[in-house]
Design an enzyme around this catalytic site. Structure first.
Site, mmCIF file in Angstrom:
data_model
loop_
_atom_site.group_PDB
_atom_site.id
_atom_site.type_symbol
_atom_site.label_atom_id
_atom_site.label_comp_id
_atom_site.label_asym_id
_atom_site.label_seq_id
_atom_site.Cartn_x
_atom_site.Cartn_y
_atom_site.Cartn_z
ATOM 1 N N ASP A 87 0.834 -1.205 0.000
ATOM 2 C CA ASP A 87 0.000 0.000 0.000
ATOM 3 C C ASP A 87 0.871 1.259 0.000
ATOM 4 O O ASP A 87 2.061 1.197 0.312
ATOM 5 C CB ASP A 87 -1.017 0.007 1.148
ATOM 6 C CG ASP A 87 -0.394 -0.249 2.491
ATOM 7 O OD1 ASP A 87 -1.056 -0.853 3.341
ATOM 8 O OD2 ASP A 87 0.776 0.162 2.702
ATOM 9 N N ASP A 89 1.269 5.321 1.102
ATOM 10 C CA ASP A 89 0.836 6.472 1.893
ATOM 11 C C ASP A 89 1.363 7.725 1.209
ATOM 12 O O ASP A 89 2.442 7.713 0.614
ATOM 13 C CB ASP A 89 1.404 6.376 3.313
ATOM 14 C CG ASP A 89 0.883 5.140 4.024
ATOM 15 O OD1 ASP A 89 -0.319 4.850 3.887
ATOM 16 O OD2 ASP A 89 1.673 4.447 4.699
ATOM 17 N N ASP A 164 9.185 7.572 12.553
ATOM 18 C CA ASP A 164 9.863 6.738 13.543
ATOM 19 C C ASP A 164 11.308 6.377 13.187
ATOM 20 O O ASP A 164 12.227 6.689 13.937
ATOM 21 C CB ASP A 164 9.033 5.481 13.886
ATOM 22 C CG ASP A 164 8.472 4.764 12.672
ATOM 23 O OD1 ASP A 164 8.835 5.127 11.540
ATOM 24 O OD2 ASP A 164 7.673 3.823 12.855
HETATM 25 P P1 ATP Z 1 3.988 -1.260 6.676
HETATM 26 O O1 ATP Z 1 2.841 -0.550 5.985
HETATM 27 O O2 ATP Z 1 4.790 -2.165 5.827
HETATM 28 O O3 ATP Z 1 3.568 -1.870 7.944
HETATM 29 P P2 ATP Z 1 4.915 1.391 7.162
HETATM 30 O O4 ATP Z 1 6.266 1.928 7.515
HETATM 31 O O5 ATP Z 1 4.294 1.931 5.910
HETATM 32 O O6 ATP Z 1 5.048 -0.166 7.136
HETATM 33 P P3 ATP Z 1 2.596 2.426 8.461
HETATM 34 O O7 ATP Z 1 2.003 2.026 9.752
HETATM 35 O O8 ATP Z 1 1.822 2.220 7.214
HETATM 36 O O9 ATP Z 1 3.974 1.665 8.373
HETATM 37 O O10 ATP Z 1 3.008 3.949 8.608
HETATM 38 C C1 ATP Z 1 3.397 4.773 7.501
HETATM 39 C C2 ATP Z 1 4.510 5.692 7.938
HETATM 40 O O11 ATP Z 1 4.050 6.540 8.989
HETATM 41 C C3 ATP Z 1 5.753 5.005 8.515
HETATM 42 O O12 ATP Z 1 6.644 4.590 7.516
HETATM 43 C C4 ATP Z 1 6.334 6.080 9.390
HETATM 44 O O13 ATP Z 1 7.021 7.023 8.618
HETATM 45 C C5 ATP Z 1 5.082 6.763 9.948
HETATM 46 N N1 ATP Z 1 4.658 6.158 11.225
HETATM 47 C C6 ATP Z 1 3.761 5.168 11.409
HETATM 48 N N2 ATP Z 1 3.608 4.888 12.701
HETATM 49 C C7 ATP Z 1 4.423 5.701 13.373
HETATM 50 C C8 ATP Z 1 4.719 5.901 14.747
HETATM 51 N N3 ATP Z 1 4.127 5.164 15.688
HETATM 52 N N4 ATP Z 1 5.618 6.868 15.075
HETATM 53 C C9 ATP Z 1 6.202 7.615 14.122
HETATM 54 N N5 ATP Z 1 5.980 7.467 12.815
HETATM 55 C C10 ATP Z 1 5.103 6.529 12.424
HETATM 56 MG MG MG Z 2 2.294 1.516 5.172
#
Ligand code: ATP
Ligand code: MG
Length: 476
Positions: A87, A89, A164
């Site tokens: 996905d 963002d 993060d």
């Molecule tokens: P995946 O979708 O593969 O689980 P992701 O890194 O895209 O990994 P998401 O939960 O979709 O994780 O979050 C999108 C983005 O938002 C992250 O890459 C990060 O930059 C930010 N993010 C998400 N959760 C947090 C958090 N708890 N603290 C800080 N930044 C966050």
């Molecule tokens: Mg994601």
């Protein structure tokens, strides 16, 4: 790709922006924002074909309206690793309301973080977030340092500093194919390092779920935690107690469905984080038989996920908690309960205890209970009931579950083989399989009677305890 990343450390970045300086950490502040390192297409090597057309459209629409917009987060990380993201963002400087007005199917969601869900095409959903900034007033935190509100908008550099991990703070503009790196995420991708942005302890205190995220990314990507990122976790795992059980459940599910469930579990245990999520698992994993079952179940789950097949959360949790259900099942029977009501009581005990830690949704708990309660019925395989079982909506899950029990040695292999043949068999073959069971049942009852008769017969001189040639030594 990793070699490629290593190679590009030495490259200068475009448009006169300084090249990546591996040792220097950029600290973002609203006064005098740091510039990112900018990489051009030939430097970062992202394959535009791996980027969703609809994600490009969302970014393009925002940009045409005069806003800055980028693909961000996990999608950029995956693209850099040469993988197709699941996905996308999007981050922008448009406010949620401005975003909403640009798309026909856009919905404002969330309170703590207001974000916009943009639907595009048949089933594409994009999360569009406005750059977050540092609040003018000191951030609202609870006594443990957890952020309570987080809705201040900011610059892109501030947004990057709020993310993060360095590898999650990369911004990709599919329109001109540039990649913006504020925190040396490219370097860390190259060295397979997970590094938290800013002061690790403070960042974990702000949001303790980041400790679970670090474990998931380490297991999923095969990355190593940098020393400062891993050091505080052992002292801070208790902070998970402040997190709502529903959020913990979502994060646990992400860990288990990462395609690397077993390594996630190992990492969770190594950092002492598992106790808060799956308190019943500790006892189970200390018993070799139970550990084997859990490992087999998680290996299957990983295989399915890596093959692009679905896994039901109910099935996963049913597997993780089954060894404990078995312990409780025996305990209830020892108290004089009949097997089936004993199993139902055991299921309730285990679900109650687990739900104190994680809010397992009612629908998932129902699936778990059904999978467990179908086990003795599948084992019994009695006559017409077998055909009724096939119609049961949970049959497939319960059947897969039974096969794992057989493979892990918790149930005789013959039962699994019988079911496999029955599921695959024609009507005649199924009938023959059922008859083979009746024959075997009759044979078992005959040998039981023979044994009983032998026991009643007074022992004659010269007789031994050895079974006669036609007496089976084991009941089958
Ligand atoms: P995946 O979708 O593969 O689980 P992701 O890194 O895209 O990994 P998401 O939960 O979709 O994780 O979050 C999108 C983005 O938002 C992250 O890459 C990060 O930059 C930010 N993010 C998400 N959760 C947090 C958090 N708890 N603290 C800080 N930044 C966050
Ligand atoms: Mg994601």
């Amino acid at each position: 790709m990793i070699d490629f990343l290593r190679k590009i450390f030495g490259l200068s970045s475009g448009k006169g922006i300084p090249a990546a300086r591996p040792e220097k950490e950029v600290i973002a502040s609203s006064a005098g924002d740091p510039s990112p390192v900018v990489l051009q297409a030939h430097e970062h090597g992202i394959d535009l074909n791996l980027v969703s057309r609809n994600a490009i459209r969302v970014v393009g629409t925002l940009q045409q309206a005069g806003y800055a917009a980028f693909i961000v987060g996990g999608a950029v990380r995956d693209l850099m690793l040469g993988e197709k993201p699941k996905d996308f963002d999007v981050a922008t400087d448009a406010t949620p309301e401005q975003v909403r007005r640009l798309f026909r199917r856009a919905f404002l969601i969330g309170r703590r973080f207001q974000i916009v869900h943009v639907r595009m095409g048949r089933d594409d959903l994009f999360e569009v977030t406005t750059f977050r900034g540092n609040s003018e007033k000191p951030a609202e935190v609870d006594e443990s340092g957890r952020l309570l509100s987080d809705n201040t908008f900011g610059t892109q550099a501030e947004d990057a500093a709020r993310r993060d991990f360095t590898i999650n703070a990369l911004y990709y503009n599919p329109t001109d194919q540039t990649l913006l790196d504020y925190h040396q995420g490219i370097r860390d991708l190259g060295t397979k390092t997970l590094r938290i942005i800013g002061d690790a302890e403070q960042r974990y205190r702000e949001d303790p779920v980041r400790m679970l995220r670090v474990v998931r990314f380490a297991a999923k990507l095969g990355f190593t935690l940098d020393e400062a990122t891993s050091a505080p976790i052992h002292q801070l795992h208790h902070l998970l107690d402040n997190i709502p059980t529903a959020r913990l459940f979502d994060e646990t599910l992400k860990l288990l469905m990462s395609g690397h469930a077993m390594s996630c579990l190992k990492e969770l245990r190594a950092y002492d984080l598992h106790g808060r999520l799956l308190p019943l698992l500790d006892e189970a994993l200390s018993d070799p038989k139970a550990a084997r079952f859990i490992e087999t179940a998680l290996e299957r789950t990983d295989l399915r996920i890596n093959d692009g097949r679905t896994v039901s959360p109910g099935f996963l949790f049913a597997a993780l908690l089954w060894p404990e259900v078995e312990v409780q099942w025996e305990a209830w029977q020892a108290k004089g309960e009949y097997p089936i009501p004993a199993l139902a009581a055991a299921a309730n005990t285990v679900l109650d205890r687990q739900t104190e830690a994680l809010a397992i949704q009612r629908r998932i708990a129902t699936d778990m209970r059904d999978i467990w309660l179908l086990q003795p019925r599948l084992e019994r395989r009695s006559g017409k009931a077998v055909f009724r079982l096939l119609e049961n909506p949970h049959f497939r899950a319960a059947y897969d579950f039974l096969l794992i029990r057989c493979d892990a040695g918790g149930l005789d292999a013959e039962t699994g083989e019988w079911w496999k043949a029955f599921v695959a068999g024609s009507a005649d073959e199924r009938q023959a399989l059922l008859e083979s069971l009746s024959l075997r049942a009759a044979e078992n009852s005959r040998s039981r009677k023979r044994r009983r008769r032998r026991r009643r017969r007074p022992s004659s001189a010269g007789s031994t305890d050895m079974p006669s040639a036609e007496t089976p030594t084991t009941a089958t």
